[in-house]
Write a protein that holds these residues in place. Structure first.
Motif, short mmCIF file in Angstrom:
data_model
loop_
_atom_site.label_atom_id
_atom_site.label_comp_id
_atom_site.label_asym_id
_atom_site.label_seq_id
_atom_site.Cartn_x
_atom_site.Cartn_y
_atom_site.Cartn_z
N LEU A 17 0.10 -8.36 8.66
CA LEU A 17 -0.46 -7.90 8.30
C LEU A 17 -0.08 -8.25 6.44
O LEU A 17 0.94 -7.63 5.90
N LYS A 18 -1.22 -8.46 5.43
CA LYS A 18 0.03 -8.31 4.40
C LYS A 18 -1.45 -7.45 3.63
O LYS A 18 -1.92 -7.62 3.19
N GLU B 226 2.81 -8.31 -1.41
CA GLU B 226 2.35 -8.94 -2.08
C GLU B 226 2.18 -8.28 -3.73
O GLU B 226 0.52 -7.74 -3.74
N THR B 227 2.56 -8.47 -4.49
CA THR B 227 2.75 -7.78 -6.01
C THR B 227 1.32 -8.43 -6.76
O THR B 227 1.47 -9.26 -7.38
N ALA C 258 -5.43 3.67 -5.42
CA ALA C 258 -5.90 3.22 -3.87
C ALA C 258 -4.81 2.49 -2.90
O ALA C 258 -5.19 2.84 -1.69
N ALA C 259 -4.13 1.83 -3.51
CA ALA C 259 -3.33 0.97 -3.05
C ALA C 259 -2.57 1.85 -1.97
O ALA C 259 -1.66 1.60 -1.10
N TYR C 260 -1.94 2.64 -3.73
CA TYR C 260 -0.92 3.61 -2.73
C TYR C 260 -1.55 4.80 -1.58
O TYR C 260 -0.99 4.58 -0.44
N PRO D 102 -6.84 -2.38 -3.44
CA PRO D 102 -5.94 -3.40 -2.79
C PRO D 102 -6.84 -4.29 -2.34
O PRO D 102 -7.97 -3.99 -2.42
N SER D 103 -6.03 -5.73 -1.18
CA SER D 103 -7.11 -5.86 -0.36
C SER D 103 -5.57 -6.27 0.38
O SER D 103 -4.68 -5.72 0.69
#
Length: 215
Positions: free
Chosen positions: A4-5, A32-33, A14-16, A58-59
């Protein structure tokens, strides 16, 4: 889940949310930033556009399968890794948790995300004071409703029971953002209390922007 990336940015709320949830579930992932900061704008690069045509983070990439939208990913995560659950077993309580989380994800956050703030600055000539006032206004409107919901719930350590749910996963990043824009929080004692309790939990602490930001 073998690989999982997370396409991540340290300050993306949202990524948080996803970092918190992965940590709570004990799900291993690589990050991956995608630097979405103004001037870097890596989300608009063709390489990332191929990952997410919306050009936002994020994705996630799960064994070569890609998805976006943090709330959908959180529901998928709860279905594929049910322990500990992010939603209560009781259908009515599940509705209440979703409603609380969606008020943040659908009503507060979209009006204050980076794309909106950038547009205010570049196309409407908003200065820093005006942008901050805009940000605080939508936070305060939303938090007023959230505080009423939280205050009406039976007294529990967390918003809807004895452990964090999807509600806290969404609340904590929004509280971080509120403080970042110097939003007064005195009118929201229950939200402040729950946020503090969450930030005593390792899964929340490790997900914090202050921890994951580049050195």
């Amino acid at each position: 889940m073998s690989a999982l990336k997370l396409y991540d940015f340290w300050r993306s709320s949202a990524a948080y949310r996803l970092r918190i949830a992965f940590n709570l579930k004990g799900v291993a992932y690589t990050s991956e930033t995608v630097n979405i900061a103004p001037g870097a704008d890596e989300q608009y690069a063709e390489a990332y556009k191929a990952v997410n045509p919306q050009m936002r983070v994020p994705s996630i990439d799960v064994n070569g399968k890609i998805a976006s939208q943090s709330m959908a990913i959180l529901e998928w995560l709860d279905e594929t890794h049910p322990e500990p659950p992010l939603l209560p077993a009781d259908p009515w309580e599940r509705l209440r948790v979703r409603a609380f989380a969606d008020l943040i994800a659908c009503d507060i956050h979209p009006l204050n995300n980076l794309a909106v703030l950038t547009k205010l600055r570049t196309e409407f000539s908003a200065d820093a004071e005006t942008v901050s006032a805009w940000y605080q206004d939508w936070i305060i409107r939303g938090f007023t409703a959230l505080e009423a919901q939280a205050a009406s719930a039976p007294a529990k350590p967390f918003l809807f029971g004895d452990r964090p749910t999807l509600a806290e996963v969404c609340l904590v990043p929004q509280m971080y953002n509120a403080r970042r824009f110097d939003t007064p929080l005195g009118a929201f004692p229950r939200l402040v209390e729950v946020d503090a309790k969450c930030n005593e939990i390792d899964a929340f602490r490790r997900a914090s922007p202050d921890v994951v930001k580049p050195g």
